[in-house]
Write an enzyme that holds these catalytic residues in place. Structure first.
Site, PDB file in Angstrom:
ATOM      1  N   GLY A 167       0.809  -1.217   0.000  1.00  0.00           N
ATOM      2  CA  GLY A 167       0.000   0.000   0.000  1.00  0.00           C
ATOM      3  C   GLY A 167       0.839   1.261   0.000  1.00  0.00           C
ATOM      4  N   ASP A 168       1.875   1.302   0.832  1.00  0.00           N
ATOM      5  CA  ASP A 168       2.743   2.475   0.885  1.00  0.00           C
ATOM      6  C   ASP A 168       3.495   2.682  -0.419  1.00  0.00           C
ATOM      7  OD1 ASP A 168       2.626   3.728   3.582  1.00  0.00           O
ATOM      8  OD2 ASP A 168       3.132   1.715   4.240  1.00  0.00           O
ATOM      9  N   ALA A 169       4.063   1.594  -0.950  1.00  0.00           N
ATOM     10  CA  ALA A 169       4.883   1.726  -2.157  1.00  0.00           C
ATOM     11  C   ALA A 169       4.054   2.151  -3.363  1.00  0.00           C
ATOM     12  CB  ALA A 169       5.606   0.410  -2.443  1.00  0.00           C
ATOM     13  N   GLY A 172       3.271   5.712  -3.038  1.00  0.00           N
ATOM     14  CA  GLY A 172       4.440   6.518  -3.389  1.00  0.00           C
ATOM     15  C   GLY A 172       4.599   6.687  -4.888  1.00  0.00           C
TER      16      GLY A 172
END
Length: 406
Positions: A167-169, A172
């Site tokens: 989710g974070d990547a 980003g």
């Protein structure tokens, strides 16, 4: 600095992980990313996972190519310094909970009024509007809300998260994409803008078929192990091998599925009639039957033996790699997919190279994640033109620091 983003300055007010990931992508292509960290502790990413030197191996990658400046912007002098840096920047990237930067005097409304050409990428768990906007949110919560977690795992077991920061990547990546769109708009109009990105939105966009499938056809997809949740749409499976490894077979087109059928017939695993629409049962062999048959056949062979046969039949297949396989793979080596950098203490650190590969404007990994405050003195003197005495006074007052390198 070189690269297509050379001359673009980014102020990163971010912490693990989406905002720092976006900024690392921009730094790979030449942006001057100045990462603002608190003098006492810095980004929590520095302490996550196995340690290398005095910070984590993870930080060496996500912090790469950035300049670390320690400023306490809760102090008036620190806020003045950060605003001075923003005045000379093109982009601010942050991932605090909505309202935190507003209270500190660094929110979008205040910055936009002072610097109308400024672009701000604001990442938060649920975005800046809506009934959930005040809730805290991390990547795993976002993965669950997007529908991706529900679709991952065995159908007879609870859903599972991937063992990495999906989710974070992905957020980003979408954030960096938004920055490039905003730069394009600013080039044409001179106007900055706010990019408001919620953590769950990137995966919601990527699992693009789930909403129309439910809304139009009344179907709610469910997790189906390694197989796509569309009945007979694709043949995609992970098959265990005799040597304890695994291979993936992916047949996502009619032609690709036909190749699998023909291979199973040639190997004596299916009859000739079963590949034809004119078979005795008046139905072609199902994808599920092909998958089960294929799994049994692969299990009697080593990974290399199975792949050799599958590829000989022009089937789209590949190995399930571990990190050990990745670092030894000749194709990845030939394409330069890994690069080895030296840490601040002289340790060689292999890491993923810049993606994508550009023929005219390639990116570059310039250095690993810096030590906390490694560039404080450099940035304050070179960017803000402060004297050594002024930097010393700010350090003594606890406004900035440290100012030394590793």
């Amino acid at each position: 600095m070189s690269g297509p983003l050379s001359g673009i300055r980014v102020i990163e007010l971010g912490h693990a992980l989406a905002a720092p990931f976006a900024c690392a992508l921009l730094a790979d292509f030449g942006a001057d990313v100045i990462k603002i960290e608190h003098p006492a502790h810095g980004d929590s990413l520095r302490d996550m996972g196995p340690m290398l030197d005095e910070s984590s191996a993870w930080w060496s990658v996500t912090g790469r190519g950035k300049r670390s400046v320690c400023v306490d912007f809760k102090k008036a002098e620190g806020l003045h310094i950060v605003k001075g840096l923003i005045r000379q920047a093109d982009i601010v990237v942050e991932n605090f909970r909505p309202g935190v930067l507003d209270r500190a005097g660094l929110g979008w409304a205040a910055l936009h009024e002072q610097f109308p050409a400024l672009i701000m990428l604001s990442i938060s768990g649920y975005g800046r509007g809506g009934p959930y906007s005040d809730r805290p949110g991390f990547g795993k919560i976002a993965e669950a809300m997007s529908g991706a977690t529900h679709l991952t795992g065995d159908p007879a077991a609870p859903p599972v998260h991937p063992g990495y920061s999906l989710g974070d990547a992905t957020t980003g990546i979408f954030g960096a994409f938004g920055v490039l769109l905003a730069l394009r708009h600013r080039d044409a109009t001179g106007e900055g803008q706010l990019i408001d990105l919620a953590l769950y939105e990137s995966l919601l966009r990527m699992v693009e078929w789930q909403v129309p499938l439910h809304a139009v056809l009344g179907q709610t997809p469910v997790r189906n192990g390694a197989v796509f949740p569309f009945e007979d749409a694709f043949l995609t499976d992970v098959c265990a091998t005799a040597d304890g490894e695994s291979v993936v077979v992916s047949a996502a087109t009619t032609k690709a599925k036909d190749s699998v059928r023909q291979m199973l017939v040639a190997e004596g695993l299916l009859s000739d009639e079963s590949v034809s629409d004119e078979s005795v049962s008046d139905e072609p062999v199902s994808v599920d039957m092909m998958s089960q048959t294929l799994r049994g056949w692969v299990l009697t062979r080593t990974r290399e033996e199975a792949l050799s046969t599958l590829l000989a039949y022009d089937i789209v297949a590949g190995p399930v790699y571990t990190t050990r396989d990745i670092v030894a793979d000749p194709h990845m080596a030939a394409r330069g997919n890994l690069v080895t950098m030296q840490s601040n203490h002289g340790v060689d650190v292999p890491m993923p190279a810049v993606v994508p590969s550009m023929s005219a404007t390639p990116g570059e990994v310039r250095w690993v994640g810096p030590a906390l405050g490694q560039h404080t003195g450099e940035v304050l003197t070179d960017v803000l033109h402060l004297s050594a005495a002024e930097v010393d006074a700010l350090t003594e007052a606890g406004v900035v620091g440290p100012v030394e390198g590793p």
